[in-house]
Design a protein around this motif. Sequence first.
Motif, mmCIF file in Angstrom:
data_model
loop_
_atom_site.group_PDB
_atom_site.id
_atom_site.type_symbol
_atom_site.label_atom_id
_atom_site.label_comp_id
_atom_site.label_asym_id
_atom_site.label_seq_id
_atom_site.Cartn_x
_atom_site.Cartn_y
_atom_site.Cartn_z
ATOM 1 N N ALA A 102 0.822 -1.210 0.000
ATOM 2 C CA ALA A 102 0.000 0.000 0.000
ATOM 3 C C ALA A 102 0.858 1.264 0.000
ATOM 4 O O ALA A 102 0.439 2.313 -0.495
ATOM 5 N N GLU A 103 2.066 1.174 0.539
ATOM 6 C CA GLU A 103 2.945 2.341 0.617
ATOM 7 C C GLU A 103 3.950 2.399 -0.532
ATOM 8 O O GLU A 103 4.850 3.241 -0.539
ATOM 9 N N SER A 131 -4.591 2.143 -1.732
ATOM 10 C CA SER A 131 -4.097 3.482 -1.393
ATOM 11 C C SER A 131 -4.077 4.329 -2.652
ATOM 12 O O SER A 131 -4.126 3.799 -3.778
#
Length: 329
Positions: A102-103, A131
């Motif tokens: 997600a990052e 995200s």
Amino acid sequence: MLRLTPPENKRFIQADNFNIIYGGGEANVAVSLANYGLDASFVTRLPDNPIGDSALNELRRYGVNTEFIKRGGDRLGIYFCENGASQRPSNVIYDRAHSAIAETKPGEFNWGKIFNGADWYHVTGITPALSDNMAEVTIESVKEAKKQGLKVSCDLNYRAKLWSRDKAEKVMAEVMEYVDVCIANEEDAEMIFKIKSGSDIDSGELNIDGYREVADQLMERFDLELVGSHLRKSYNASVNGWLVVLYDGNEFVQSEEYEVHIVDRVGGGDSFAGGLIYSRLTGKSLQESAEFGAAASSLKQSIPGDFNHMSLEEVESLAKGSGSGRVKR
């Protein structure tokens, strides 16, 4: 990602331990394709710790190429899945915020290198829902895939617990501009693009003819070459009717319908996607593709875990009509 499931169909509140299962949409498809003898690579980002190692090794165990997996971030995404039974539905709780994938930021993957020599790229609508970063990375990936001449497939896989319908429509509309083959189940086209099939999902009533209209609208909007859907008649959480429809703009085909007594429904749609991709890459006709995809995905739901562990020969046998379940001696 990591799935944690209470054993023996227990509810979360009863559980004092969980079964550990590694999987996820695109990973499940990659395992299916490797299982059928194709070269399959999986792209993601995993934490550089023993949990990330375990997830990586699970893919390697089934022959998936992991050379393009990045290592970094603090944690692996988790979800808790309470398996339903009879009239009690399954329930999912996500714990995926701030996961390694997600990052991930745009530009971290060398898509030119990843796609070199590849024929097909598959992505789901779950990945960009993780995200804003991953929405950008997904769009970046499909653009490069089309630039390099790959076939691109996308399973819309709308997840209301991960993002809103408005956000999904905005992002997925851009993703779909680069897609050749779209997979959309009973809810996806309606939830994301407001295209209705006329089915009543809660009652289990399917309007199969309505899916041709859905496919027509998806094709017209996004210039697709094929639209496919696995259709679930949900009699209850334990017994479902299961079939596949495919439409290429001219021919609309429907598979055999199976009565599935569910052991684990997770990964059923992904095993259809894997079966469909395999069928198209190996030159099967549209009807043969529908039969193979339906057979693969119905068999998967007899197996615990995310992955479809049925052999190519077993899927082919069911697709050709051998579904008695008799003991093999």
